[in-house]
Scaffold this motif. Structure first.
Motif, PDB file in Angstrom:
ATOM      1  N   CYS A  19     -13.638 -19.435  10.489  1.00  0.00           N
ATOM      2  CA  CYS A  19     -14.745 -20.363  10.689  1.00  0.00           C
ATOM      3  C   CYS A  19     -15.778 -19.727  11.600  1.00  0.00           C
ATOM      4  CB  CYS A  19     -14.239 -21.680  11.281  1.00  0.00           C
ATOM      5  SG  CYS A  19     -13.215 -22.579  10.130  1.00  0.00           S
ATOM      6  N   ASN A  21     -19.031 -17.172  12.802  1.00  0.00           N
ATOM      7  CA  ASN A  21     -20.462 -17.161  12.569  1.00  0.00           C
ATOM      8  C   ASN A  21     -20.878 -15.741  12.197  1.00  0.00           C
ATOM      9  OD1 ASN A  21     -23.151 -18.371  12.807  1.00  0.00           O
ATOM     10  ND2 ASN A  21     -23.380 -16.938  14.499  1.00  0.00           N
ATOM     11  N   ALA A  22     -21.573 -15.609  11.099  1.00  0.00           N
ATOM     12  CA  ALA A  22     -22.084 -14.298  10.705  1.00  0.00           C
ATOM     13  C   ALA A  22     -23.444 -14.074  11.353  1.00  0.00           C
ATOM     14  CB  ALA A  22     -22.198 -14.213   9.192  1.00  0.00           C
ATOM     15  N   ASP A  52     -30.411 -15.633   7.623  1.00  0.00           N
ATOM     16  CA  ASP A  52     -29.108 -15.924   8.219  1.00  0.00           C
ATOM     17  C   ASP A  52     -28.176 -16.333   7.095  1.00  0.00           C
ATOM     18  OD1 ASP A  52     -26.884 -17.433   9.505  1.00  0.00           O
ATOM     19  OD2 ASP A  52     -27.995 -16.877  11.293  1.00  0.00           O
ATOM     20  N   ASP A  54     -25.258 -17.790   7.114  1.00  0.00           N
ATOM     21  CA  ASP A  54     -24.462 -19.007   7.292  1.00  0.00           C
ATOM     22  C   ASP A  54     -25.222 -20.215   6.774  1.00  0.00           C
ATOM     23  OD1 ASP A  54     -22.334 -17.676   8.527  1.00  0.00           O
ATOM     24  OD2 ASP A  54     -23.377 -17.722  10.444  1.00  0.00           O
ATOM     25  N   ASP A  55     -24.578 -20.985   5.924  1.00  0.00           N
ATOM     26  CA  ASP A  55     -25.203 -22.169   5.334  1.00  0.00           C
ATOM     27  C   ASP A  55     -25.659 -23.127   6.426  1.00  0.00           C
ATOM     28  OD1 ASP A  55     -26.054 -23.842   3.277  1.00  0.00           O
ATOM     29  OD2 ASP A  55     -24.155 -24.938   3.260  1.00  0.00           O
ATOM     30  N   ASP A  57     -27.339 -22.531   9.074  1.00  0.00           N
ATOM     31  CA  ASP A  57     -27.594 -21.916  10.377  1.00  0.00           C
ATOM     32  C   ASP A  57     -29.029 -21.403  10.385  1.00  0.00           C
ATOM     33  OD1 ASP A  57     -27.010 -21.162  12.928  1.00  0.00           O
ATOM     34  OD2 ASP A  57     -25.556 -19.621  12.397  1.00  0.00           O
ATOM     35  N   ASP A 111     -29.485 -16.310  16.010  1.00  0.00           N
ATOM     36  CA  ASP A 111     -29.309 -17.594  15.338  1.00  0.00           C
ATOM     37  C   ASP A 111     -28.926 -18.674  16.347  1.00  0.00           C
ATOM     38  OD1 ASP A 111     -26.587 -17.203  15.816  1.00  0.00           O
ATOM     39  OD2 ASP A 111     -26.106 -16.787  13.730  1.00  0.00           O
TER      40      ASP A 111
END
Length: 127
Positions: A19, A21-22, A52, A54-55, A57, A111
């Motif tokens: 879970c 964060n990219a 970014d 991440d959906d 983010d 982000d």
């Protein structure tokens, strides 16, 4: 009591295994020497392209710094509403006292989780 401990352990394990964060990506950064104003300040006009993965983010800020005849310390560039992907126009101003020569500007995107992108650079020569 045992169920609570088990649920907590499961949530902690999820946080550790997927879970995360990219980091955002800066895929393009350009700058060009623009006009001088009446006070002799030189504008640098450009564009930064960032995304970014991440959906949902958002990128909330950039940080710009430079090396050259005189180093320029990191300066924040806030994105008040945040962005998920962009071709953002940027304008920087070098003071009239800035020495002539080649400058290498570096930009990093951050982000909402404060995850930084890898830096991307652009070079300009101040005539």
């Amino acid at each position: 009591m045992h169920r609570l401990a088990l649920a907590f352990a499961s949530v902690s394990l999820l946080a550790l295994v997927g879970c995360g964060n990219a980091a955002p990506t800066v895929s393009a950064f350009t700058l060009a020497v623009g006009a001088k104003d009446a006070a002799g300040n030189t504008s640098l006009d450009g564009k930064v392209t960032a995304t970014d993965p991440d959906d949902g983010d958002r990128i909330t800020r950039f940080q710009i710094s430079a090396t050259g005849p005189v180093p320029i310390q990191a300066q924040p560039l806030a994105v008040p509403t945040g962005i998920t992907a962009t071709d953002l126009p940027i304008k920087l101003v070098l003071p009239a006292a800035a020495p002539k020569g080649e400058y290498t500007f570096s930009i990093v995107a951050y982000d909402e989780a404060e995850e930084p992108s890898a830096p991307l650079t652009a070079k300009v020569t101040l005539p």
